[in-house]
Motif scaffolding. Sequence first.
Motif, PDB file in Angstrom:
ATOM      1  N   GLU A 105       0.832  -1.215   0.000  1.00  0.00           N
ATOM      2  CA  GLU A 105       0.000   0.000   0.000  1.00  0.00           C
ATOM      3  C   GLU A 105       0.864   1.262   0.000  1.00  0.00           C
ATOM      4  N   LYS A 106       1.886   1.272   0.834  1.00  0.00           N
ATOM      5  CA  LYS A 106       2.777   2.434   0.907  1.00  0.00           C
ATOM      6  C   LYS A 106       3.499   2.633  -0.427  1.00  0.00           C
ATOM      7  N   LEU A 107       3.897   1.537  -1.051  1.00  0.00           N
ATOM      8  CA  LEU A 107       4.574   1.631  -2.343  1.00  0.00           C
ATOM      9  C   LEU A 107       3.654   2.218  -3.399  1.00  0.00           C
ATOM     10  N   LEU A 108       2.419   1.702  -3.466  1.00  0.00           N
ATOM     11  CA  LEU A 108       1.490   2.177  -4.496  1.00  0.00           C
ATOM     12  C   LEU A 108       1.141   3.650  -4.302  1.00  0.00           C
ATOM     13  N   LEU A 109       0.977   4.073  -3.069  1.00  0.00           N
ATOM     14  CA  LEU A 109       0.665   5.487  -2.809  1.00  0.00           C
ATOM     15  C   LEU A 109       1.824   6.381  -3.246  1.00  0.00           C
ATOM     16  N   SER A 110       3.051   5.941  -2.982  1.00  0.00           N
ATOM     17  CA  SER A 110       4.201   6.764  -3.369  1.00  0.00           C
ATOM     18  C   SER A 110       4.366   6.808  -4.889  1.00  0.00           C
ATOM     19  N   ILE A 111       4.040   5.729  -5.558  1.00  0.00           N
ATOM     20  CA  ILE A 111       4.158   5.699  -7.021  1.00  0.00           C
ATOM     21  C   ILE A 111       3.119   6.614  -7.666  1.00  0.00           C
ATOM     22  N   ILE A 138       2.227  -2.385 -13.104  1.00  0.00           N
ATOM     23  CA  ILE A 138       1.859  -3.809 -13.108  1.00  0.00           C
ATOM     24  C   ILE A 138       2.574  -4.480 -11.947  1.00  0.00           C
ATOM     25  N   ILE A 139       1.809  -4.987 -11.009  1.00  0.00           N
ATOM     26  CA  ILE A 139       2.403  -5.753  -9.913  1.00  0.00           C
ATOM     27  C   ILE A 139       2.083  -7.222 -10.117  1.00  0.00           C
ATOM     28  N   VAL A 140       3.109  -8.046 -10.073  1.00  0.00           N
ATOM     29  CA  VAL A 140       2.931  -9.487 -10.248  1.00  0.00           C
ATOM     30  C   VAL A 140       3.098 -10.140  -8.881  1.00  0.00           C
ATOM     31  N   ASN A 141       1.992 -10.665  -8.395  1.00  0.00           N
ATOM     32  CA  ASN A 141       1.971 -11.296  -7.081  1.00  0.00           C
ATOM     33  C   ASN A 141       2.439 -12.746  -7.214  1.00  0.00           C
ATOM     34  N   ASP A 142       3.668 -12.995  -6.770  1.00  0.00           N
ATOM     35  CA  ASP A 142       4.299 -14.297  -6.977  1.00  0.00           C
ATOM     36  C   ASP A 142       3.989 -15.265  -5.835  1.00  0.00           C
ATOM     37  N   ARG A 143       2.872 -15.936  -5.913  1.00  0.00           N
ATOM     38  CA  ARG A 143       2.487 -17.026  -4.990  1.00  0.00           C
ATOM     39  C   ARG A 143       2.590 -16.597  -3.519  1.00  0.00           C
ATOM     40  N   SER A 144       2.177 -15.372  -3.243  1.00  0.00           N
ATOM     41  CA  SER A 144       2.289 -14.893  -1.861  1.00  0.00           C
ATOM     42  C   SER A 144       1.417 -15.708  -0.920  1.00  0.00           C
ATOM     43  N   GLU A 145       1.902 -15.880   0.299  1.00  0.00           N
ATOM     44  CA  GLU A 145       1.161 -16.635   1.307  1.00  0.00           C
ATOM     45  C   GLU A 145       0.558 -15.709   2.355  1.00  0.00           C
ATOM     46  N   ASP A 146       0.802 -14.401   2.225  1.00  0.00           N
ATOM     47  CA  ASP A 146       0.188 -13.442   3.147  1.00  0.00           C
ATOM     48  C   ASP A 146      -1.044 -12.837   2.453  1.00  0.00           C
ATOM     49  N   ASN A 147      -1.499 -11.674   2.883  1.00  0.00           N
ATOM     50  CA  ASN A 147      -2.713 -11.087   2.292  1.00  0.00           C
ATOM     51  C   ASN A 147      -2.389 -10.066   1.201  1.00  0.00           C
ATOM     52  N   SER A 148      -1.317 -10.290   0.453  1.00  0.00           N
ATOM     53  CA  SER A 148      -0.947  -9.397  -0.651  1.00  0.00           C
ATOM     54  C   SER A 148      -2.083  -9.267  -1.664  1.00  0.00           C
ATOM     55  N   LEU A 149      -2.711 -10.400  -2.007  1.00  0.00           N
ATOM     56  CA  LEU A 149      -3.771 -10.385  -3.017  1.00  0.00           C
ATOM     57  C   LEU A 149      -4.934  -9.505  -2.574  1.00  0.00           C
ATOM     58  N   GLU A 150      -5.328  -9.615  -1.311  1.00  0.00           N
ATOM     59  CA  GLU A 150      -6.442  -8.793  -0.804  1.00  0.00           C
ATOM     60  C   GLU A 150      -6.104  -7.305  -0.884  1.00  0.00           C
ATOM     61  N   ILE A 151      -4.865  -6.957  -0.589  1.00  0.00           N
ATOM     62  CA  ILE A 151      -4.453  -5.543  -0.640  1.00  0.00           C
ATOM     63  C   ILE A 151      -4.478  -5.023  -2.076  1.00  0.00           C
ATOM     64  N   LEU A 152      -4.024  -5.838  -3.012  1.00  0.00           N
ATOM     65  CA  LEU A 152      -4.031  -5.429  -4.420  1.00  0.00           C
ATOM     66  C   LEU A 152      -5.458  -5.289  -4.936  1.00  0.00           C
ATOM     67  N   GLU A 153      -6.324  -6.221  -4.585  1.00  0.00           N
ATOM     68  CA  GLU A 153      -7.732  -6.149  -5.012  1.00  0.00           C
ATOM     69  C   GLU A 153      -8.412  -4.914  -4.431  1.00  0.00           C
ATOM     70  N   LYS A 154      -8.131  -4.630  -3.168  1.00  0.00           N
ATOM     71  CA  LYS A 154      -8.735  -3.468  -2.513  1.00  0.00           C
ATOM     72  C   LYS A 154      -8.249  -2.171  -3.175  1.00  0.00           C
ATOM     73  N   PHE A 155      -6.954  -2.078  -3.465  1.00  0.00           N
ATOM     74  CA  PHE A 155      -6.423  -0.858  -4.082  1.00  0.00           C
ATOM     75  C   PHE A 155      -7.036  -0.656  -5.470  1.00  0.00           C
ATOM     76  N   LYS A 156      -7.173  -1.725  -6.216  1.00  0.00           N
ATOM     77  CA  LYS A 156      -7.768  -1.637  -7.554  1.00  0.00           C
ATOM     78  C   LYS A 156      -9.221  -1.177  -7.458  1.00  0.00           C
ATOM     79  N   LEU A 157      -9.932  -1.720  -6.496  1.00  0.00           N
ATOM     80  CA  LEU A 157     -11.356  -1.382  -6.328  1.00  0.00           C
ATOM     81  C   LEU A 157     -11.533   0.074  -5.908  1.00  0.00           C
TER      82      LEU A 157
END
Length: 398
Positions: A61-67, A78-97
């Motif tokens: 989130e901090k990275l996307l806001l700064s960009i 373009i962020i490529v989520n490489d098989r993350s096991e944390d909640n990276s996907l949820e954060i990316l979906e929320k930011f997109k929404l």
Amino acid sequence: MNQIYIFWIILSTSLILQGSFFVVIFKLLFYREDKNKTAKIVSQKSISLVIAARNEAHNLEKLLLSIFNQSYDNFEVIIVNDRSEDNSLEILEKFKLENPAKNFHFISIKEKPQNWNGKKYALQTGIKAAKNEIILLTDADCQPKDEFWIEKMANSFNNENSDKKINAVVGVSLYKNQNTTHSFLNWFINNETLITALQYISFANFGMAYMGVGRNLAYKKSVFFNEKNESNFEKIASQLGGDDDLIFSESHFYQNIEICLDGQTESKPPQNFREWRHQKRRHLAVGTKYSFRQKVISSIYPLSIFFWYVAVLGFLINGFYEVLGLELFRQVLFFAILRMFYNQLQNNKVLGRSGYKDFQQKFLKEFFTHFFGFELVFIFYYFVMGIGVILLPPKNWK
């Protein structure tokens, strides 16, 4: 042959290597960014910023806001989520929404092909999906140093009216200055990172590029993929790391290079010895896969230091204690060069007013507290850890 003559030969070899290195460095110290570069650009080049992320939920989130706070407008992320096991996907979906108007896309990889390193496969997937010719790379744990980062990196590619065609731009990425602790690890990391930057930026500026850093690197998509749509990663797909240096074994990457000193990113340094050790083992393991050309260029500085200390030890054993004065002079000289390079990165001036004042009033204090003895520790670490990664190479990038 008299023993002392052998040490004179070793010392001479070291001086030749160090002299060669200094010639390369001095060209960089006279380098000046073209302050009118922005004015010459007739249009903003379209940029695709590609980031591979694995278990980076705490940074995304901090990275996307700064960009998206950058001054530049003409780019996609373009962020490529490489098989993350944390909640990276949820954060990316929320930011997109929550930010439908922003030119932001993400790709989620659930499984990678066999014999592919995860980060390289993620980057290749992102680059393949990129719509623009110029690809800008950084890591998920990085931050642009200011709001002009993308603009400065984009403008380092030539404008339409120039005859010089730039294929890649090598940028600078240092660690954030953390003044909370002054541990041995921070002391080592700060010096080593600055010297590494001095090496690869100097050689790139000299027309002998041998590496970049994935935290701040840009190149053309048409250089990354050949006419058969094969990427530069496919030859090194299974190698751990190397996405930012093994590609420089190809001539189309190390030729037509530009450097960008004032478009910088920064990241948090490793917080403990275990993190640092994992990172350095990964980097050194990649070095064993370098081309002969890369090995020669990247070895100039460490070999010059190694030969130097072998000669110094030899002279001390034979009672030539005057060599200690020479050693102190050499360390002071190199520290002065590092200080000038640091000023150049901070102020685009080798000896700015504040830098010169520091040089006069604080130089020796800073030398003894921040640098003295570093190269002796460095050369010990370099060879011990280098032998370690040859015998027990690392297996994972995260």
